[in-house]
Design a protein around this motif. Structure first.
Motif, mmCIF file in Angstrom:
data_model
loop_
_atom_site.group_PDB
_atom_site.id
_atom_site.type_symbol
_atom_site.label_atom_id
_atom_site.label_comp_id
_atom_site.label_asym_id
_atom_site.label_seq_id
_atom_site.Cartn_x
_atom_site.Cartn_y
_atom_site.Cartn_z
ATOM 1 N N VAL A 139 -3.451 -10.493 7.939
ATOM 2 C CA VAL A 139 -4.071 -9.286 8.499
ATOM 3 C C VAL A 139 -4.795 -8.569 7.363
ATOM 4 O O VAL A 139 -4.234 -8.338 6.292
ATOM 5 N N THR A 140 -6.047 -8.233 7.590
ATOM 6 C CA THR A 140 -6.847 -7.535 6.580
ATOM 7 C C THR A 140 -7.252 -6.163 7.096
ATOM 8 O O THR A 140 -7.207 -5.899 8.307
ATOM 9 N N PRO A 175 -2.028 -1.687 11.631
ATOM 10 C CA PRO A 175 -1.508 -2.872 10.930
ATOM 11 C C PRO A 175 -0.074 -2.731 10.450
ATOM 12 O O PRO A 175 0.702 -3.694 10.509
ATOM 13 N N PHE A 176 0.320 -1.537 9.987
ATOM 14 C CA PHE A 176 1.677 -1.372 9.487
ATOM 15 C C PHE A 176 2.709 -1.602 10.583
ATOM 16 O O PHE A 176 3.789 -2.150 10.329
ATOM 17 N N ARG A 177 2.411 -1.187 11.794
ATOM 18 C CA ARG A 177 3.357 -1.347 12.902
ATOM 19 C C ARG A 177 3.302 -2.736 13.512
ATOM 20 O O ARG A 177 4.307 -3.242 14.009
ATOM 21 N N VAL A 209 1.773 -6.321 2.013
ATOM 22 C CA VAL A 209 0.521 -5.981 1.346
ATOM 23 C C VAL A 209 -0.632 -6.439 2.216
ATOM 24 O O VAL A 209 -0.569 -7.513 2.827
ATOM 25 N N PHE A 210 -1.706 -5.645 2.247
ATOM 26 C CA PHE A 210 -2.852 -5.969 3.083
ATOM 27 C C PHE A 210 -4.107 -6.101 2.224
ATOM 28 O O PHE A 210 -4.478 -5.156 1.513
ATOM 29 N N PRO A 211 -4.752 -7.261 2.273
ATOM 30 C CA PRO A 211 -6.029 -7.399 1.564
ATOM 31 C C PRO A 211 -7.068 -6.473 2.172
ATOM 32 O O PRO A 211 -7.169 -6.332 3.395
ATOM 33 N N VAL A 247 -12.036 -6.777 -1.824
ATOM 34 C CA VAL A 247 -12.413 -5.622 -2.651
ATOM 35 C C VAL A 247 -11.184 -4.869 -3.166
ATOM 36 O O VAL A 247 -11.310 -3.961 -3.988
ATOM 37 N N GLY A 248 -9.981 -5.257 -2.691
ATOM 38 C CA GLY A 248 -8.774 -4.599 -3.184
ATOM 39 C C GLY A 248 -7.555 -4.987 -2.372
ATOM 40 O O GLY A 248 -7.625 -5.837 -1.473
ATOM 41 N N LEU A 249 -6.421 -4.371 -2.699
ATOM 42 C CA LEU A 249 -5.170 -4.551 -1.969
ATOM 43 C C LEU A 249 -4.551 -3.187 -1.715
ATOM 44 O O LEU A 249 -4.637 -2.288 -2.558
#
Length: 401
Positions: free
Chosen positions: A276-277, A291-293, A299-301, A309-311
């Motif tokens: 999941v991004t 996404p958290f639920r 960790v989410f890209p 571009v980050g995490l």
């Protein structure tokens, strides 16, 4: 990963001090400053005793550092990468990026440390003899002779034997002590099998560790032993060292099994291909409620037009008050791409395991040409080891989990 206090770098090798080092530093400081030096030199002022004790503790750990630095420099000459040295409660550790490629490299790298300690010990004693003057030390009255010495000479006569003991102790042929690594190198050269050599050296290390544990227990129960002496405090300390060495010997052999099981297994085979991004413009409120639920990912890209571009992780969001989450965007709190450790599709899974340990995280993005291809998680690697690894390793991992 907590690496303690960074002291600096020498020859491109980072030097760290683990917090546990303070324990042994204080033990040396107090035992010398409050007990040994006042008893041997009652004419010294308390300030002199404490100052000499402090210098002794500092120079002892400087000696330990030189011991480990010799490992690192000789290893580098044989193609073994050592980027960090950590000083901790039992001395020091030169962190190798990988196992030596040849038994000769292992042999010379392992032997460099004890030889350095023995050379330092001999050097301190020679300087001590020169500093003692023409009268020197009377073998028949050693305590009276030592009591006449000044602070500097006393310090030299303490550092000399301590370094020699350190060198001799490390020559004990029990893995992972230096002597055990030398034994492993010889066995590796004889058998051609690093795994078999590690198993034998590890068992020798466990045998020596259990000898220390049993010796410590007998001392706690009142026995006095040659070299070790007696007393419950000394016995407890000896048993603790034995426990540490036994644990280290088992862990070292397990590392070999892990490397063998993951060697030539590409990251692409084990990774989570469709993680999941989230987008950099998403609000923290939408992230927490979406996404958290809906996902168990930790960790989410953060992806923009297919490029990483980050995490962003759950802790970064949880530390924000719910009221401010609506006004904050993922891009404002994420770890930017240039600071994110990553692996590639065709890298060995063992390299991914090593990178996870180096970064101190449980998952890494898999990136190819700047584009996110998946996530490799520690639990995926452990699952592979349990299912496809050596039965001995699988049993150990299942016990741990």
């Amino acid at each position: 990963m907590d690496r303690g206090i960074r002291l600096g770098s020498v020859a491109g090798i980072e030097v760290h001090m683990d917090w546990s080092l303070l324990v042994i530093f204080l033990l040396i400081l107090v035992s010398l400053g409050a007990v040994s030096f006042p008893a041997l030199h009652p004419q010294w002022s308390p300030a002199t005793s404490w100052l000499v004790a402090f210098v002794a503790a500092v120079l002892f750990f400087t000696s330990v550092f030189l011991h480990e630095l010799s490992h690192a420099l000789v290893g580098r000459a044989y193609g073994i990468t050592v980027r960090r040295i950590t000083l901790f409660i039992f001395g020091g550790l030169a962190h190798m990026e990988d196992e030596p490629r040849h038994w000769r490299g292992e042999l010379f790298m392992a032997g460099a440390g004890p030889l350095t300690s023995l050379a330092l010990g001999a050097g301190f004693l020679v300087l001590g003899v020169l500093g003692a003057g023409p009268e020197g030390l009377d073998p028949e009255r050693p305590r009276e002779s030592l009591a006449r010495l000044g602070p500097v000479t006393t310090l030299l006569f303490w550092l000399g034997p301590v370094n020699i003991i350190l060198g001799v102790f490390n020559l004990v042929p029990g893995f992972p002590l230096d002597g055990g690594r030398m034994l492993r190198a010889v066995m590796w050269g004889m058998t051609g099998s690093l795994r078999r050599a590690t198993r034998w050296a590890s068992r020798a290390g466990q045998g020596f560790a259990w000898l220390l544990i049993l010796s410590g227990v007998t001392m706690i129960l009142g026995a006095r032993l040659p070299v070790f002496g007696g007393g419950p405090i000394n016995g407890l300390w000896l048993a603790f060292i034995g426990w540490f060495l036994n644990t280290a010997a088992l862990a070292s052999y397990r590392q070999i099994l892990v490397r063998e099981a993951l060697h030539d297994v590409p990251v692409q085979r084990l990774m989570q291909a469709d993680p999941v991004t989230v987008s950099p413009g998403m609000s923290l409120r939408d992230l927490a409620e979406g996404p958290f639920r809906e996902s168990a990912q930790r960790v989410f890209p953060v992806v923009e037009e297919g490029r990483l571009v980050g995490l962003v992780g759950r802790p970064e969001v949880r530390e924000r008050d719910p009221e401010e989450r609506e006004g904050l965007r993922v891009a404002e709190i994420m770890v930017p791409e240039e600071r994110v450790a990553r692996v590639r599709l065709r890298q060995d899974a063992q390299e991914a395991m090593r990178e996870l340990a180096r970064a101190g995280v449980n998952q890494l993005p898999v990136v190819e040409d700047g584009r996110l291809r998946g996530l490799i998680r520690r639990k995926d690697l452990l699952h592979w080891l349990v299912v496809y690894g050596d039965p001995e390793l699988a049993a150990a991992l299942e016990r741990d989990t």
